[in-house]
Design an enzyme around this catalytic site. Structure first.
Site, PDB file in Angstrom:
ATOM      1  N   ASN A  12       0.861  -1.183   0.000  1.00 34.20           N
ATOM      2  CA  ASN A  12       0.000   0.000   0.000  1.00 34.20           C
ATOM      3  C   ASN A  12       0.898   1.233   0.000  1.00 34.20           C
ATOM      4  OD1 ASN A  12      -1.798   2.048   0.528  1.00 34.20           O
ATOM      5  ND2 ASN A  12      -2.294   1.390   2.619  1.00 34.20           N
ATOM      6  N   LYS A  14       0.103   4.262  -0.282  1.00 33.42           N
ATOM      7  CA  LYS A  14      -0.565   5.420   0.339  1.00 33.42           C
ATOM      8  C   LYS A  14      -0.373   6.676  -0.533  1.00 33.42           C
ATOM      9  CE  LYS A  14       0.124   3.270   4.794  1.00 33.42           C
ATOM     10  NZ  LYS A  14       0.046   3.424   6.226  1.00 33.42           N
ATOM     11  N   HIS A  99      -9.406   0.941   5.012  1.00 30.44           N
ATOM     12  CA  HIS A  99      -8.119   1.087   5.708  1.00 30.44           C
ATOM     13  C   HIS A  99      -8.317   1.995   6.934  1.00 30.44           C
ATOM     14  CE1 HIS A  99      -4.006   2.342   6.538  1.00 30.44           C
ATOM     15  NE2 HIS A  99      -3.631   1.242   5.902  1.00 30.44           N
ATOM     16  N   GLU A 101      -6.733   4.365   8.041  1.00 25.86           N
ATOM     17  CA  GLU A 101      -6.555   5.804   7.783  1.00 25.86           C
ATOM     18  C   GLU A 101      -7.812   6.404   7.155  1.00 25.86           C
ATOM     19  OE1 GLU A 101      -2.865   5.415   5.688  1.00 25.86           O
ATOM     20  OE2 GLU A 101      -1.889   4.885   7.585  1.00 25.86           O
ATOM     21  N   GLU A 171      -5.307  -5.386  10.602  1.00 27.49           N
ATOM     22  CA  GLU A 171      -4.269  -4.389  10.833  1.00 27.49           C
ATOM     23  C   GLU A 171      -4.529  -3.682  12.158  1.00 27.49           C
ATOM     24  OE1 GLU A 171      -2.374  -3.092   6.908  1.00 27.49           O
ATOM     25  OE2 GLU A 171      -4.112  -1.824   7.196  1.00 27.49           O
ATOM     26  N   GLY A 177       2.489   1.859  10.848  1.00 26.10           N
ATOM     27  CA  GLY A 177       3.423   2.977  10.697  1.00 26.10           C
ATOM     28  C   GLY A 177       4.114   3.371  11.988  1.00 26.10           C
ATOM     29  N   SER A 217       3.537  -2.590  10.342  1.00 23.21           N
ATOM     30  CA  SER A 217       5.006  -2.600  10.450  1.00 23.21           C
ATOM     31  C   SER A 217       5.642  -3.931  10.041  1.00 23.21           C
ATOM     32  CB  SER A 217       5.431  -2.191  11.861  1.00 23.21           C
ATOM     33  OG  SER A 217       4.960  -0.885  12.153  1.00 23.21           O
TER      34      SER A 217
HETATM   35  C1  PEP Z   1      -0.755  -0.084   6.256  1.00 26.02           C
HETATM   36  O1  PEP Z   1      -0.919   1.130   6.227  1.00 26.02           O
HETATM   37  O2  PEP Z   1      -1.562  -0.839   5.689  1.00 26.02           O
HETATM   38  C2  PEP Z   1       0.415  -0.580   6.964  1.00 26.02           C
HETATM   39  C3  PEP Z   1       0.401  -1.813   7.389  1.00 26.02           C
HETATM   40  O3  PEP Z   1       1.439   0.317   7.149  1.00 26.02           O
HETATM   41  P1  PEP Z   1       2.883  -0.026   7.782  1.00 26.02           P
HETATM   42  O4  PEP Z   1       3.377  -1.283   7.121  1.00 26.02           O
HETATM   43  O5  PEP Z   1       3.719   1.164   7.445  1.00 26.02           O
HETATM   44  O6  PEP Z   1       2.684  -0.217   9.245  1.00 26.02           O
END
Ligand code: PEP
Length: 255
Positions: A12, A14, A99, A101, A171, A177, A217
């Site tokens: 992703n 973003k 997601h 976000e 997630e 992040g 992460s």
């Molecule tokens: C995400 O935004 O889907 C995600 C898992 O981000 P990150 O890997 O940076 O934690």
């Protein structure tokens, strides 16, 4: 890795990458991962780069294109939105929906994510439906309740056949992040719970087939351990998908 379900690793990107940067990254990934058959690979650039990246990976045997969101409507007076019909023009196969976000910044509800999921399926796009608890919710022992509500709401009204096209991404919001990864045991516990809930909502056969990705992460160093868990069927990768080296290593470490 010997897994029941074929692993899926999705990146992703973003709100990152200009068109030129997106092309450079997609080209590097194509060179690095072009021959991988063991896992499904999806990259999700921003909307503005879909057209060019789609041309670049048109002949790719391994890499598929995904979008990061879409409207629940199909064409019309919805200023600023992008619909499934537009994504299909660029051979997009997958779309990330709900997601955290978007839940946080665009206030997306489970009902809206459910409508988007149905619109994606109607257009033969594979939705990657995201769920996950915040740190406060985890600390209050609400993880299962929150995830259950999200799963039930986002997948409401889907048929068993439609579920074969759906991918779920767990997630934990506190791990996105932040550099904090759920331990493989924490991930497995929630993935197992989600599969149990899919059995209750649909049936055992659907639950055995559905892929549940972990996101939060994920990096090359923790991929093997996370992917070795029974109910973890791949990863949704944010930060580490922005560089060809780290994303390729995640894919390779999952094989
Ligand atoms: C995400 O935004 O889907 C995600 C898992 O981000 P990150 O890997 O940076 O934690």
């Amino acid at each position: 890795m010997d897994k029941v379900r074929k692993l899926l690793i999705a990146g992703n990107w973003k709100m990152n990458k200009t068109v030129a940067e997106a092309l450079s990254l997609a080209g590097d990934l194509q060179r690095e991962l072009g021959l991988v058959k063991e896992v499904d690979i999806v990259i999700c650039p921003p909307f503005t780069a879909l057209s060019e990246v789609s041309k670049l990976i048109l002949d790719s045997k391994s890499i598929r294109l995904g979008a990061q969101d879409m409207s629940q409507h199909n064409f019309g007076a919805y200023t600023g939105d992008i619909c499934a019909g537009m994504l299909k023009e660029f051979s997009v196969r997958y779309v990330i929906l709900g997601h955290s976000e978007r839940r946080q910044f665009a206030k997306e509800s489970d009902a809206l994510i459910n409508a988007k999921t149905k619109a994606a399926l109607a257009a033969s796009l594979k939705p990657i439906v995201c769920v996950g608890e915040t740190l406060t919710e985890r600390e209050a022992n609400l993880t299962e309740k929150v995830v259950d509500t999200q799963i039930t709401g986002c997948l409401a009204g889907l048929t068993k056949d439609q579920m074969d096209e759906v991918v779920i991404a767990y997630e934990p919001v506190w791990a996105i992040g932040t550099g904090k990864t759920a331990t493989s045991q924490q991930a497995q516990e929630v993935h197992q719970f989600i599969r149990k809930r899919i059995t209750a909502l649909f049936d055992d056969a659907v639950a055995k087939r559905v892929r549940i990705l972990y996101g939060g992460s994920v990096k090359p160093a923790n991929t093997r351990e996370l992917m070795s868990q029974r109910d973890v069927d791949g990863a949704l990768v944010g930060g580490a998908s922005l560089e060809a080296r780290s994303f390729s290593d995640i894919v390779k470490n999952s094989i």
